[in-house]
Motif scaffolding. Sequence first.
Motif, PDB file in Angstrom:
ATOM      1  N   ALA A  62       0.711  -1.200   0.152  1.00  0.00           N
ATOM      2  CA  ALA A  62      -0.032   0.068  -0.023  1.00  0.00           C
ATOM      3  C   ALA A  62       0.729   1.351  -0.244  1.00  0.00           C
ATOM      4  O   ALA A  62       0.410   2.171  -0.714  1.00  0.00           O
ATOM      5  CB  ALA A  62      -0.882  -0.012   1.371  1.00  0.00           C
ATOM      6  N   GLN A  63       2.042   1.323   0.673  1.00  0.00           N
ATOM      7  CA  GLN A  63       3.046   2.455   0.800  1.00  0.00           C
ATOM      8  C   GLN A  63       3.490   2.533  -0.570  1.00  0.00           C
ATOM      9  O   GLN A  63       3.895   3.590  -0.875  1.00  0.00           O
ATOM     10  CB  GLN A  63       3.999   2.191   1.793  1.00  0.00           C
ATOM     11  N   LEU A  64       3.887   1.596  -1.195  1.00  0.00           N
ATOM     12  CA  LEU A  64       4.597   1.712  -2.690  1.00  0.00           C
ATOM     13  C   LEU A  64       4.015   1.407  -3.819  1.00  0.00           C
ATOM     14  O   LEU A  64       4.291   1.934  -4.940  1.00  0.00           O
ATOM     15  CB  LEU A  64       5.678   0.669  -2.679  1.00  0.00           C
ATOM     16  N   GLY A  65       2.603   0.998  -3.757  1.00  0.00           N
ATOM     17  CA  GLY A  65       1.765   0.936  -5.095  1.00  0.00           C
ATOM     18  C   GLY A  65       2.014  -0.229  -5.833  1.00  0.00           C
ATOM     19  O   GLY A  65       2.905  -1.283  -5.375  1.00  0.00           O
ATOM     20  N   TRP A  66       1.174  -0.349  -6.972  1.00  0.00           N
ATOM     21  CA  TRP A  66       1.150  -1.667  -7.689  1.00  0.00           C
ATOM     22  C   TRP A  66       2.342  -1.858  -8.432  1.00  0.00           C
ATOM     23  O   TRP A  66       2.736  -3.037  -8.817  1.00  0.00           O
ATOM     24  CB  TRP A  66       0.022  -1.384  -8.414  1.00  0.00           C
ATOM     25  N   VAL A  67       2.914  -0.762  -8.748  1.00  0.00           N
ATOM     26  CA  VAL A  67       4.414  -1.056  -9.583  1.00  0.00           C
ATOM     27  C   VAL A  67       5.467  -1.327  -8.677  1.00  0.00           C
ATOM     28  O   VAL A  67       6.263  -2.265  -9.027  1.00  0.00           O
ATOM     29  CB  VAL A  67       4.581   0.176 -10.452  1.00  0.00           C
ATOM     30  N   ALA A  68       5.740  -0.318  -8.039  1.00  0.00           N
ATOM     31  CA  ALA A  68       7.092  -0.623  -7.032  1.00  0.00           C
ATOM     32  C   ALA A  68       6.924  -1.667  -5.870  1.00  0.00           C
ATOM     33  O   ALA A  68       7.865  -2.275  -5.752  1.00  0.00           O
ATOM     34  CB  ALA A  68       7.468   0.922  -6.512  1.00  0.00           C
ATOM     35  N   GLY A  69       5.611  -1.978  -5.574  1.00  0.00           N
ATOM     36  CA  GLY A  69       5.593  -2.934  -4.418  1.00  0.00           C
ATOM     37  C   GLY A  69       6.065  -4.368  -4.968  1.00  0.00           C
ATOM     38  O   GLY A  69       7.017  -4.935  -4.470  1.00  0.00           O
TER      39      GLY A  69
END
Length: 480
Positions: A62-69
Amino acid sequence: MRESEKKSMYIEQTPEVLENGPNKNFDYDGRVKRTGNLMTASAHIITAVIGSGVLSLAWAIAQLGWVAGPAVLLAFSFITYFTSTLLADSYRSPGPVNGSRNYTYMDVVRSHLGGVKVQLCGLAQYGNLIGVTIGYTITASISMVAVERSNCFHRHGHHVKCSISNYPYMIIFAVIQIILSQIPNFHELSWLSIVAAVMSFAYSSIGLGLSIAKVAGGGHARTSLTGVTVGVDVSGTEKVWRSFQAIGDIAFAYAYSTVLIEIQDTLKSPPPENKVMKRASLIGVSTTTIFYVLCGCIGYAAFGNKAPGNFLTGFGFYEPFWLIDFANVCIAIHLIGAYQVFAQPIFSYVEKRCNKKWPENKFISTEHAINIPVCGTWYINLFRLVWRTTYVVVTAVMAMIFPFFNDFLGLIGAASFYPLTVYFPIEMHIAQAKIPKYSFTWIWLKILSWACLIVSLVAAAGSIQGLAQDVKTYKPFKTQ
């Protein structure tokens, strides 16, 4: 060390010596016969790697998002597996007949690098292990409290506070560990690691299943490619610190290098220990990555940017309450086994040092045989009994005094991830393979090492910031 002593370290005993040795229950080096195999090594790794932190990965994504996570998850799975293969190859000292075994991480560093790096390795390794055992005491008690709170919410409604103290459960956990700590060494922990590995699969699967059910139920959780939104969910500063913490959580969730050599030392040979350990690492890291990606991504889809830190103990779910209870019991059982996986190297280190310093002391060296019905003969050492009991009691007291120690654990993890998981394996591989300085291989290995150092520093900064926030609201012996 004299040259004659160095040579003696590398001499392997012949098959005739092994067969005609004084006791078939011992290996050529006087150690208890090693019986470990691919299954037991994989179980140890899964027990060490898949901690209850798997359930916090929805928050990290949730902190990084769908791309970076997911990208960060996959990157660290590759780095961890790659460096673990380098470390596995460093297990034996350089020398004839594949060299002699090294029993601990410090022994491996001493064999390949030497100098002050041995002390730095010991400081990083044992500091991390002590921190983990204290953190596991806290985490296990939180899971057991979550069972009581789940039942309380079921009876009285979700609006009730249901304040319950962690401390009785910390005491119960400590009593269990005092008993299990009398298991003499790592070689006899296989059954406990297998049970713990099964438990980790159980609660991870429950968390995953509940997340899938929540998504299928048609919830409208808000997600985004870049994670929590600045100005909506968090401020710009909070976004930065949380992203740092999330990267650190993911990086340290994979780290099991602190106990890799100790696990490898349980393997029988033949087949070669490094080949078995590489396969076990592949199984362990692959299994872990699958669970991490599924739990993290589907958990984020279920809760969106409001994902709790741990959706089983943090009550992302309330019902079915009995399933939540079962999952939290599984977490506690898993941590009982994981505590031993991380504590046994500490026990072994202190006992070996004491035996070496006071070899004639009967209190330290004498084993007392006790016949236990059905179980057979059990050997009790009074020094082992007193020392290990004292260690467990001290870690439990530390957990009670500093219940926010998980933030210290993050800091300790940040300090130990780089040297133990990346730096030492790479440096030992360069020394062992005699890779020329400034060659292509040398350059890209150094780039990987420096990149991971930056990640460790970033994660340490995030842990320090989180610790500072906790200290501001700290109240000793506060009931949650």
